[in-house]
Every structure is written in C-alpha cells, then in structure tokens.
Design a protein around this motif. Sequence first.
Motif, mmCIF file in Angstrom:
data_model
loop_
_atom_site.group_PDB
_atom_site.id
_atom_site.type_symbol
_atom_site.label_atom_id
_atom_site.label_comp_id
_atom_site.label_asym_id
_atom_site.label_seq_id
_atom_site.Cartn_x
_atom_site.Cartn_y
_atom_site.Cartn_z
ATOM 1 N N MET A 197 0.845 -1.198 0.000
ATOM 2 C CA MET A 197 0.000 0.000 0.000
ATOM 3 C C MET A 197 0.881 1.250 0.000
ATOM 4 S SD MET A 197 -2.997 1.362 -0.067
ATOM 5 C CE MET A 197 -4.185 0.129 0.461
ATOM 6 N N ALA A 198 1.926 1.241 0.811
ATOM 7 C CA ALA A 198 2.837 2.392 0.852
ATOM 8 C C ALA A 198 3.475 2.629 -0.513
ATOM 9 C CB ALA A 198 3.907 2.168 1.918
ATOM 10 N N GLU A 199 3.854 1.556 -1.201
ATOM 11 C CA GLU A 199 4.443 1.691 -2.535
ATOM 12 C C GLU A 199 3.438 2.273 -3.530
ATOM 13 O OE1 GLU A 199 5.844 -2.210 -3.499
ATOM 14 O OE2 GLU A 199 7.421 -2.150 -1.980
ATOM 15 N N ILE A 200 2.192 1.816 -3.466
ATOM 16 C CA ILE A 200 1.148 2.329 -4.367
ATOM 17 C C ILE A 200 0.935 3.817 -4.128
ATOM 18 C CG2 ILE A 200 -1.329 2.250 -4.896
ATOM 19 C CD1 ILE A 200 -1.162 -0.799 -4.201
ATOM 20 N N ILE A 201 0.812 4.198 -2.867
ATOM 21 C CA ILE A 201 0.567 5.607 -2.534
ATOM 22 C C ILE A 201 1.758 6.465 -2.942
ATOM 23 C CG2 ILE A 201 0.199 7.237 -0.647
ATOM 24 C CD1 ILE A 201 -1.337 4.893 0.776
ATOM 25 N N GLU A 232 4.033 5.807 -5.252
ATOM 26 C CA GLU A 232 4.129 5.848 -6.720
ATOM 27 C C GLU A 232 3.123 6.814 -7.325
ATOM 28 O OE1 GLU A 232 3.142 3.021 -10.575
ATOM 29 O OE2 GLU A 232 3.506 2.069 -8.637
ATOM 30 N N HIS A 233 1.873 6.728 -6.902
ATOM 31 C CA HIS A 233 0.822 7.538 -7.512
ATOM 32 C C HIS A 233 0.667 8.910 -6.856
ATOM 33 C CE1 HIS A 233 -0.410 4.384 -10.198
ATOM 34 N NE2 HIS A 233 -0.467 3.532 -9.195
ATOM 35 N N GLY A 234 1.228 9.083 -5.681
ATOM 36 C CA GLY A 234 1.099 10.355 -4.973
ATOM 37 C C GLY A 234 1.870 11.489 -5.617
ATOM 38 N N HIS A 235 2.825 11.164 -6.477
ATOM 39 C CA HIS A 235 3.637 12.192 -7.128
ATOM 40 C C HIS A 235 3.111 12.551 -8.511
ATOM 41 C CE1 HIS A 235 6.617 12.212 -4.003
ATOM 42 N NE2 HIS A 235 6.630 10.885 -4.024
ATOM 43 N N LYS A 236 2.009 11.957 -8.905
ATOM 44 C CA LYS A 236 1.441 12.248 -10.224
ATOM 45 C C LYS A 236 0.508 13.447 -10.117
ATOM 46 C CE LYS A 236 2.223 7.649 -11.795
ATOM 47 N NZ LYS A 236 1.859 6.540 -12.581
ATOM 48 N N SER A 237 -0.220 13.711 -11.140
ATOM 49 C CA SER A 237 -1.123 14.859 -11.199
ATOM 50 C C SER A 237 -2.016 14.931 -9.961
ATOM 51 C CB SER A 237 -1.999 14.742 -12.445
ATOM 52 O OG SER A 237 -3.004 15.718 -12.437
ATOM 53 N N PRO A 238 -1.942 16.028 -9.207
ATOM 54 C CA PRO A 238 -2.729 16.138 -7.983
ATOM 55 C C PRO A 238 -4.229 15.916 -8.190
ATOM 56 C CG PRO A 238 -1.173 17.936 -8.135
ATOM 57 C CD PRO A 238 -1.118 17.195 -9.442
ATOM 58 N N GLY A 239 -4.744 16.298 -9.320
ATOM 59 C CA GLY A 239 -6.174 16.139 -9.577
ATOM 60 C C GLY A 239 -6.587 14.693 -9.787
ATOM 61 N N ASN A 240 -5.631 13.851 -10.173
ATOM 62 C CA ASN A 240 -5.939 12.454 -10.464
ATOM 63 C C ASN A 240 -5.391 11.474 -9.435
ATOM 64 O OD1 ASN A 240 -7.236 13.130 -12.858
ATOM 65 N ND2 ASN A 240 -5.344 13.077 -14.009
ATOM 66 N N THR A 241 -4.683 11.952 -8.438
ATOM 67 C CA THR A 241 -4.032 11.066 -7.478
ATOM 68 C C THR A 241 -5.007 10.104 -6.822
ATOM 69 O OG1 THR A 241 -2.275 12.655 -7.052
ATOM 70 C CG2 THR A 241 -2.652 10.985 -5.378
ATOM 71 N N CYS A 242 -6.105 10.593 -6.301
ATOM 72 C CA CYS A 242 -7.083 9.735 -5.614
ATOM 73 C C CYS A 242 -7.655 8.696 -6.559
ATOM 74 C CB CYS A 242 -8.209 10.568 -5.018
ATOM 75 S SG CYS A 242 -7.667 11.591 -3.653
ATOM 76 N N GLU A 243 -7.970 9.105 -7.771
ATOM 77 C CA GLU A 243 -8.530 8.172 -8.742
ATOM 78 C C GLU A 243 -7.525 7.086 -9.116
ATOM 79 O OE1 GLU A 243 -8.769 11.479 -9.024
ATOM 80 O OE2 GLU A 243 -10.915 11.853 -8.941
ATOM 81 N N LEU A 244 -6.262 7.458 -9.273
ATOM 82 C CA LEU A 244 -5.221 6.490 -9.625
ATOM 83 C C LEU A 244 -5.024 5.460 -8.513
ATOM 84 C CD1 LEU A 244 -2.589 8.902 -11.185
ATOM 85 C CD2 LEU A 244 -3.916 7.173 -12.402
ATOM 86 N N ILE A 245 -4.955 5.931 -7.278
ATOM 87 C CA ILE A 245 -4.766 5.031 -6.144
ATOM 88 C C ILE A 245 -5.991 4.129 -5.984
ATOM 89 C CG2 ILE A 245 -4.516 4.895 -3.634
ATOM 90 C CD1 ILE A 245 -2.841 7.526 -3.862
ATOM 91 N N ALA A 246 -7.184 4.708 -6.078
ATOM 92 C CA ALA A 246 -8.415 3.922 -5.928
ATOM 93 C C ALA A 246 -8.517 2.850 -7.007
ATOM 94 C CB ALA A 246 -9.634 4.839 -5.972
ATOM 95 N N ALA A 247 -8.163 3.181 -8.229
ATOM 96 C CA ALA A 247 -8.237 2.212 -9.320
ATOM 97 C C ALA A 247 -7.251 1.063 -9.100
ATOM 98 C CB ALA A 247 -7.952 2.897 -10.656
ATOM 99 N N LYS A 248 -6.049 1.373 -8.655
ATOM 100 C CA LYS A 248 -5.042 0.344 -8.397
ATOM 101 C C LYS A 248 -5.496 -0.578 -7.271
ATOM 102 C CE LYS A 248 -0.945 -1.577 -8.649
ATOM 103 N NZ LYS A 248 -0.521 -2.368 -9.782
ATOM 104 N N VAL A 249 -5.992 -0.003 -6.177
ATOM 105 C CA VAL A 249 -6.458 -0.802 -5.034
ATOM 106 C C VAL A 249 -7.658 -1.653 -5.441
ATOM 107 C CG1 VAL A 249 -7.488 -0.662 -2.732
ATOM 108 C CG2 VAL A 249 -5.494 0.742 -3.288
#
Length: 70
Positions: A21-25, A27-44
């Motif tokens: 989970m830490a790796e997912i967050i 990895e995706h936490g440094h991407k576009s701020p507007g899409n971060t939640c969507e990226l993490i949610a989709a991966k999980v």
Amino acid sequence: MDSFVSIASDGVWSHIEPTEMAEIITEHGHKSPGNTCELIAAKVKDLCHGENTPMDDTSLIISSLSGTGR
C-alpha cells in the motif's frame, strides 16, 4: 506525498500488505494532484476485486502528513 497515513477496511488489508500500500501511494502520490485519488483507488480496486475474488467492503482513507510550511 512524503508522509501519509492510510486507514483501510479488512477488505483491503486481506489483499494488500501495508508495504505494498505504501508503494502504491508513493508511486501515484507524485502524479497529477487532480488524479491522485482516482489512480490510487483504481489500483487498489484492481488488486482487491479480481475476477474470482468475492466482493468485500473496501474502504480506504489516505491523509497526507506533509505540511505546506505555513
């Protein structure tokens, strides 16, 4: 996202280890701020709800602990 806390239901933790989970967050936490939640949610969601995986509750809260310096 440098520092964060993640709180999740057993439907998440039964499929994902805390280090993963830490790796997912991270990895995706440094991407576009507007899409971060969507990226993490989709991966999980992909990891927790595979084709042969029964649906269980999957709730996840992520809070950044990194301040803005103000």
